[in-house]
Design a protein around this motif. Structure first.
Motif: not given
Lengths: 344, 814
Positions: B234-235, B275-280, B337-348, B391-396
Motif C-alpha cells: 500500500v501507499k 488496520a494493522f501495520d503487518a510488518d510491526r 511508512a506502512t507497506v503491508n496491512l492486516v485489515l480486521e473486521s470482527a464481531r466482539f 486496493a483502488r485508492y491506496a494502491g495495495g
C-alpha cells in the motif's frame, strides 16, 4: 300675673334659643323649670288669685311651661345629635391602612402539581402507589427489562450506594412492586408519584433530584388506543379542554411500542410561541404498551394481559404551567419564589 | 449519526424530497432528526485555480502577489497574505463578485497593488476547520495537484449537501450506518435500496493471505467472529477528495487513505474496522484473548492503559496490539511508512466492549457500535468493501482469501405475529394486505400466510427486534400513531382513592399551610457532618453513604430534615426574609449495617422551623420574636387534629443539637409502651451562631406512628345542656415542678366532673421566694345531667387541691 308669665316665656325662649352647650341648657332648665325655678316662683303667687282667674292663669302657666319644655327638649335632642356626630367624627379610621391578615402559609408548587395530577387520575379510577427512594438494581432496572450491561442504562446514569442498591432513577420500580403485590389480579390502575435521582449536573433544565409521576394500567385487552384516550383525557383536564395530543415513536426498554407524547401548546393554542419554541407542541410525557418481559416479571401472562404505562416529570409540568424558567428555583426554597404559589 | 443526503442518495433515490421533508418523515416514523445542516454556508463564485507564480509584494513584507489561472480566460492577479501559498499549488479562488460568509469579494488595491479576487482558507469557505489536518487549519486550503481549474468549489468539496443529524435511541443502532439509514428511509418512502457489491468488485492477487497471517479466538463468548485480509504494497497518502468530503460531512477528520477508508466503511456498514501495520506484528499471528494480569498497552491516542484480565485484546505473537473493539495500539499503528496491512473486521461482544470502554473511560466510534452489537452479516461485506477501496485508492494488492476464526452465522430470526393480536393491541383494524405491505417496505419477509398468523423474518441488521410486540411497533410507527383511534378503557371500573396515610399527609399539608407555615422541599442528600447534628430519631443507627457522590456536600442520605431546613432559613435570612415558618414532609434514611447489604430504613418525617417574629412588622402589632411555645402549639394542633393529643408526652430531656433548656423529646404513648417520635426546641445557640441565625426553633416528628394511630373516625357527642362551674386557682410550687405533671395530677383527681384544665398564668420572682413559681390554673366542672351545686364542686375541687399539696407541696395562693 299673666303678663309676668308672658314676659318669663319670652325671656326664657330667647335665652334658650341662644344656648350653646348642654351645661348651659341644663342651667336654664333649672332656672326656669326647676323646683326653685322662676316659673314655680311665679306660680307660687297664684294663691292670691280669684277663683275665676286661677284656671285662666293656670292654663297660661301650663302653656308657658310646655313651650319652655319643648324647646329644652328640642335643644337637648340637638345636643345629643351633635354629640353623636362629634363622636362618629372622632372615631373615623383610615380605611386605607392595612388590616390584620390571617396567618397564611403555602404548599410547595411541586406538591401542588402532584396533588392536582393525582386528583385527576383518582377521578379516573386510579389509586396512588408509592415506594422507597432507595431501590435494588433488580426493581429499578432488571425487572424493567434493563438487564445489567444493557446499553439503555447509559441514558440514566445513577447514584449507586452499593453494586446492588441505588437511588431510584424512575418511579417505575413502584409499578413492578405493585404488580407483584397484586399477585396477578387485574385490573391494575395506579399512578406512582415520587422523587427520583440521576447524575446530572444542575443547570436551568436539569436537577440531580426531581419528581416523576408514572401511571400503569394492566388488564385484559388494554389497547394502545386506550392509552391515547387516557392521556387525551388527562391533558384536557390538566391544561384545558382544547388541548390535543400527538404521539411520536420513541424507545424505552420497558414499553413496546414506546412513544413520546406532545401536547398542543396551551399558551398559544398551537400557533407557535416562545414556550413551545414555535412548534405548537410541548413534549411532556413518555408512554407505551408494557413490554411482555415486564408483565411477566410482574406476574402477568403477556398472552392474557396487556397494559400501558406513562410517565412525566413534575418539574417540567410545573415549569410549563407556571412559566418558571429555571428548575433550580424549586430546590432553592427562596420565600420570594415559593410564596408565589399560594393563591387559587 | 450525521447522515449526508448526498451520500445517502448513493443507496436510495431522494428525488423530489427536500432534506426538510425527509427530516420530518424520519422523525414521524421514530428517529428524531435533531437538525438539518447545509454544508454550504453561503458561498458562491469560488472556483479552483492554479497558482502560476508568486512574487513578494513590493510594499508589504507579509503579502505576496500571485498570478492565478482560474479558468477565466485571462490570468488573475491576486494579493495573498497566507504564509503557505506557493507557486504550483491548486487553490480555491474567490472571483470578483464571489460571496463568502459575511464577505463579498470586490476588485481592490492592496498597498497599491491590484487584487482581482482572493485565495481562500478552509475556514473562509465555511468548513469546520476542526475536522481538517493541522497543516490545513492555517493558511489557504491547498487542493490536490491533479485538480482541474475553473471548477465550482462547492462541487469539489461536496458542499451542495445537507446533513441530517439522527438522534438515535439505544435500540436503533442499525442506523449507525449509511446503509442502515438507507433501509430506514426506504421503509418510509417505499423506495428501493441499492447496495454496494464489494465481492463483485474485489480483485485478489499475489498468493494466499493465510501464508502471511493466521488468527485465532481464545474465548468465543467475547468474540463470535474475527476476520482479516492481508493487503500488500500500500501507499499511504491523502485519500480522494470525495472520501474526505463525506467523512467531514459525517464529522470525521480525514487522516490518510488507509485510515479514511476504514472509517468510511465503518460509516457505510456500521461495522468498525481496524488496520494493522503487518510488518510491526510479530509471529504472523493475531489472537483474540483476555488481557494478562499487569499487561499494559499504549493506545492510538498516546495514553498508556493498564489492562485488567476481563478486558479483551488483540495480540500478536508477543504482545497486545489492540484493545478489542475499542482502540488500536500505537505499536502496530499504520504510518506513512506502512507497506503491508492486516485489515480486521470482527464481531466482539457488546457487553465486553462496554465494560472495557467504561473501565478505561475510553470511548470511540468503534466501541459505540460494538457496545450495541453489530450485524453479524456485515462483518465480511465490510471487510471486502474496505479491501476493494484500499486496493483502488491506496494502491495495495489484496492477497487471496479471508483469514478468519468463528463465523458470521446468525440464527435466522422468524417471529410469529397474529394479525388479530396486532389489531387488538393497537386498537386498529388493519388488513392482512396492509400489514404485509408495511413489512415489505421494511424488507422483513413474511411469507404467503393468508390467515391470521404471519411468519416474519427479521433481518440480522435489526437486532432490536425479538418479540411480536416489536413487530407491532414497526407496523404502528410506519402506519402512523395519529391514525390509531382514541378509545376509553373497557371492562371493570375501579374506584380511585388515596390511602389513609396519603390522606393524612395531605391533611397535614393543608393544616400547616393554613396555619401560616410554608412548605419547602429539600434534597435527599446532605453533608456527612449534617447527618450528625440531630441524631435523636436514628435510634443509634447509621447514615447511608453514596458510593460515588457528585460532591461532598451531597454525599449521604439525610437522617434528619432539620439541617436542610436550617440551610433554607440561612439562605432566606441572607436575602432579608427572616420571618420564617417552614415545614417539610419527606423521608429520612437509617441503616444498622456498616456495609450496606439491603435497603436502608426509610421513614417519613415532618420537620418544622420557626424563626424571626411572630407577626411581620406592622403599624398595629408589635413585632415579637417567636418562642418555644409558638412551635409547640403548632405541633399540638397537628397531633390534636389527628386525635392523638392525649397520647403525646413532652419531656425536657435536652435532645442533642438543641438548647438544653428550651427543648423536648416527644413521646407517643402506644399500646406497647411509649415510643420517641420526635424532638422540638430551639437549636443549640452554638449552632445558631455558626449559621448566623436569630433564635430559631425546629421540630421533627416521625409520621408513620401518627398515620398508624390517628383516630380518624369523627363521632358526635351530646352538647352540654347544663352550665359548668369554673374555679380558678393559683398554686406556688418549686420551680422544678413541671406544669405537665401538675395538670396530670389535676386530671387524675378531678374525676368525671372535670371537663377542662387551662393554665392561664405562670409567674415567678416578686414576692415569691426564689426557687418558687406560681401557676394559675382554671378548672371547669360540669355534669351532664344537672346543674352542679357549690357543694358538689367543692368536694371534688378540695380533693384536687389536696392532691397538689401532697404530691408537689403546692401551696394555694390566696
Amino acid at each position: 300675673m299673666k303678663e309676668k308669665l308672658e314676659a318669663l316665656k319670652i325671656e326664657a325662649l330667647a335665652k334658650l334659643q341662644d344656648v350653646s352647650n348642654p351645661q348651659e341648657l341644663n342651667d336654664l332648665r333649672v332656672k326656669y323649670l326647676g323646683k326653685k325655678g322662676e316659673l314655680t316662683e311665679v306660680l307660687r303667687g297664684m294663691g292670691g288669685l280669684s277663683a275665676e282667674e286661677r284656671p285662666i292663669i293656670g292654663q297660661v302657666a301650663n302653656l308657658v311651661r310646655s313651650a319652655i319644655e319643648e324647646i329644652v327638649e328640642a335643644k337637648q335632642e340637638a345636643f345629643v345629635q351633635q354629640e353623636t356626630l362629634n363622636r362618629l367624627q372622632a372615631e373615623k379610621v383610615d380605611v386605607t391602612l392595612p388590616g390584620r391578615r390571617l396567618a397564611q402559609g403555602g404548599i410547595h408548587p411541586l406538591s401542588r402539581v402532584v396533588q392536582e395530577i393525582e386528583d385527576i387520575f383518582i377521578g379516573m379510577g386510579y389509586r396512588v402507589a408509592e415506594g422507597p427512594e432507595v431501590e435494588t438494581d433488580y426493581y429499578n432496572f432488571e425487572a424493567l427489562n434493563l438487564p445489567k450491561n444493557h446499553p439503555a442504562r447509559d441514558m440514566q446514569d445513577s447514584f449507586y450506594l452499593t453494586d446492588d442498591l441505588l437511588m431510584r432513577t424512575q418511579t417505575s420500580p413502584v409499578q413492578v412492586r405493585t404488580m407483584q403485590a397484586m399477585k396477578g389480579e387485574a385490573p391494575v390502575k395506579i399512578i406512582c408519584p415520587g422523587k427520583v435521582f440521576r447524575r446530572d449536573d444542575d443547570d436551568a433544565t436539569h436537577s440531580f433530584q426531581f419528581h416523576q409521576i408514572e401511571g400503569l394500567v394492566i388488564g385484559r385487552d388494554i389497547r394502545m388506543s386506550d392509552l391515547k384516550g387516557t392521556l387525551q383525557q388527562f391533558v384536557q383536564e390538566m391544561f384545558g379542554a382544547n388541548t390535543d395530543i400527538r404521539l411520536r415513536p420513541s424507545f424505552f426498554p420497558f414499553t413496546e411500542p414506546s412513544v413520546e407524547v406532545d401536547v398542543s401548546c396551551f399558551k398559544c393554542g398551537g400557533n407557535g410561541c416562545r414556550l413551545c419554541k414555535q412548534t405548537g407542541w410541548l413534549e411532556i410525557l413518555g408512554a407505551g404498551m408494557v413490554h411482555p418481559n415486564v408483565l411477566e416479571m410482574g406476574g402477568y401472562d403477556p398472552a392474557e394481559y396487556s397494559g400501558f404505562a406513562f410517565g412525566m416529570g413534575v418539574e417540567r409540568i410545573a415549569m410549563l404551567k407556571y412559566g418558571i424558567d429555571d428548575i433550580r428555583h424549586f430546590y432553592s426554597n427562596d420565600m420570594s419564589f415559593v410564596k408565589q404559589f399560594r393563591g387559587v | 449519526m450525521k447522515v449526508s443526503t448526498g451520500w445517502l442518495a448513493e443507496y436510495i433515490s431522494l428525488e423530489g424530497v427536500t432534506a426538510e421533508e425527509l427530516a420530518d418523515k424520519i422523525t414521524a416514523a421514530g428517529i428524531e432528526i435533531d437538525g438539518v445542516e447545509r454544508r454550504n454556508k453561503g458561498i458562491s463564485g469560488i472556483v479552483t485555480g492554479y497558482v502560476k507564480s508568486k512574487e513578494k509584494h513590493p510594499d508589504a513584507d507579509k503579502l505576496n502577489v500571485c498570478i492565478v489561472d482560474a479558468g477565466q480566460g485571462e490570468d488573475l492577479q491576486i494579493v495573498c497574505g497566507a504564509k503557505n501559498v506557493e507557486a504550483g499549488q491548486k487553490v480555491p479562488v474567490a472571483l470578483v463578485g464571489a460571496k463568502l460568509p459575511g464577505l463579498d469579494i470586490k476588485k481592490a488595491k492592496l498597498r497599491g497593488v491590484l487584487s482581482q479576487g482572493m485565495i481562500c482558507s478552509a475556514k473562509e469557505l465555511g468548513l469546520n476547520d476542526k475536522l481538517l489536518p493541522k497543516e490545513l487549519q492555517e493558511g489557504i486550503l491547498v487542493l490536490p495537484e491533479d485538480m482541474e481549474v475553473g471548477l465550482d468549489i462547492a462541487d469539489v468539496l461536496g458542499l451542495n449537501d445537507e446533513v441530517l443529524e439522527f438522534d438515535l435511541t439505544p435500540n436503533r443502532s442499525d442506523c449507525l450506518s449509511m446503509i442502515g439509514a438507507a433501509y430506514e428511509v426506504s421503509a418510509i418512502l417505499a423506495r428501493e435500496v441499492n447496495l454496494p457489491k464489494p465481492e463483485a468488485d474485489l480483485v485478489e492477487a499475489g498468493g494466499s493471505a493465510v501464508a502471511s497471517i493466521s488468527v485465532s479466538i481464545e474465548n468465543e463468548e467475547h468474540c463470535g467472529h474475527y476476520a482479516v485480509r492481508y493487503i500488500s504494497g500500500v501507499k499511504p497518502g491523502p485519500s480522494p477528495l470525495w472520501i474526505q468530503n463525506r467523512l467531514m460531512a459525517a464529522g470525521v477528520r480525514p487522516i490518510n487513505n488507509i485510515v479514511d477508508i476504514t472509517n468510511y466503511v465503518m460509516l457505510e456498514y456500521g461495522q468498525p474496522l481496524h488496520a494493522f501495520d503487518a510488518d510491526r506484528l510479530e509471529g504472523g499471528v493475531l489472537s483474540v484473548r483476555q488481557a494478562r494480569e499487569g499487561e499494559v498497552l499504549t493506545t492510538l491516542d498516546g495514553q498508556e492503559r493498564k489492562l485488567e484480565p476481563q478486558m479483551l485484546v488483540i495480540a500478536d505473537g508477543a504482545k497486545a496490539v489492540a484493545l478489542a473493539g475499542v482502540m488500536g495500539g500505537l505499536n502496530s499503528e499504520v504510518t506513512g511508512a506502512t507497506v503491508n496491512l492486516v485489515l480486521e473486521s470482527a464481531r466482539f461482544d457488546g457487553g465486553t466492549v462496554r465494560k472495557t470502554s467504561r473501565q478505561l473511560g475510553l470511548r470511540s466510534e468503534a466501541s459505540l457500535r460494538f457496545e450495541k452489537e453489530v450485524d453479524p452479516q456485515a462483518v465480511l461485506p465490510a471487510l471486502n468493501r474496505a479491501a476493494t477501496l484500499i486496493a483502488r485508492y491506496a494502491g495495495g494488492t489484496v492477497l487471496e482469501g479471508i483469514v478468519q476464526a468463528g463465523s458470521d452465522a446468525a440464527e435466522e430470526k422468524i417471529l410469529s405475529l397474529s394479525l388479530n393480536k396486532l389489531n387488538r393491541y393497537l386498537g386498529t383494524e388493519l388488513s392482512l394486505l396492509e400489514v404485509k405491505t408495511l413489512f415489505g417496505r421494511l424488507h422483513f419477509k413474511c411469507g404467503d400466510a393468508a390467515s391470521d398468523m404471519l411468519e416474519v423474518q427479521v433481518p440480522t441488521r435489526r437486532g432490536d427486534i425479538s418479540y411480536d410486540v416489536d413487530l407491532i411497533e414497526e407496523i404502528a410507527r410506519l402506519y402512523g400513531y395519529d391514525k390509531i383511534p382514541t378509545t376509553l378503557i373497557e371492562g371493570v371500573t375501579t374506584p380511585g382513592a388515596l390511602t389513609a396515610s396519603q390522606n393524612i399527609r395531605r391533611e397535614l399539608r393543608r393544616l400547616l399551610a393554613h396555619g401560616g407555615y410554608q412548605e419547602v422541599l429539600g434534597y435527599s442528600f446532605i453533608q456527612p457532618e449534617q447527618s450528625k447534628l440531630f441524631p435523636a430519631l436514628s435510634g443509634g443507627e447509621l447514615a447511608v453513604k453514596l458510593a460515588m457522590p457528585m460532591s461532598e456536600e451531597r454525599s449521604v442520605l439525610r437522617t434528619s430534615l432539620l439541617p436542610q431546613l436550617l440551610d433554607i432559613a440561612s439562605y432566606n435570612t441572607n436575602r432579608r426574609q427572616s420571618d420564617l415558618a417552614l415545614f417539610e414532609i419527606g423521608n429520612v434514611f437509617f441503616t444498622d449495617e456498616e456495609q450496606l447489604t439491603r435497603q436502608p430504613r426509610e421513614l417519613p418525617v415532618m420537620g418544622l422551623l420557626l424563626s424571626g417574629t411572630r407577626v411581620a412588622k406592622q403599624w398595629n402589632a408589635a413585632a415579637e420574636p417567636v418562642d418555644f411555645f409558638d412551635l409547640k402549639g403548632a405541633l399540638e394542633t397537628v397531633v390534636a387534629h389527628l386525635g392523638l393529643h392525649e397520647r403525646i408526652v413532652y419531656e425536657g430531656d435536652a435532645p442533642e443539637g438543641y438548647h438544653p433548656g428550651r427543648s423536648a423529646s416527644i413521646y407517643l404513648q402506644g399500646t406497647e409502651g411509649r415510643l420517641q417520635i420526635g424532638t422540638l426546641g430551639q437549636i443549640h445557640p452554638e449552632l445558631q451562631r455558626k449559621l448566623d441565625l436569630v433564635d430559631t426553633y425546629v421540630a421533627e416528628i416521625l409520621l408513620q406512628p401518627l398515620y398508624d394511630m390517628a383516630a380518624s373516625r369523627l363521632q358526635y357527642k351530646d352538647l352540654p345542656r347544663f352550665p359548668g362551674m369554673e374555679r380558678d386557682i393559683a398554686v406556688v410550687v418549686d420551680a422544678s415542678v413541671s406544669a405537665g405533671d401538675l395538670l396530670n395530677t389535676i386530671r387524675e383527681n378531678g374525676g368525671s366532673l372535670l371537663q377542662s384544665v387551662q393554665v392561664f398564668d405562670v409567674y415567678s420572682g416578686g414576692k415569691l421566694d426564689s426557687g418558687k413559681k406560681s401557676i394559675a390554673i382554671s378548672l371547669l366542672y360540669r355534669h351532664n345531667d344537672h346543674t352542679l351545686t357549690d357543694d358538689e364542686v367543692s368536694e371534688v375541687h378540695e380533693q384536687v387541691l389536696a392532691s397538689l399539696g401532697q404530691t408537689f407541696g403546692a401551696e394555694l395562693r390566696k
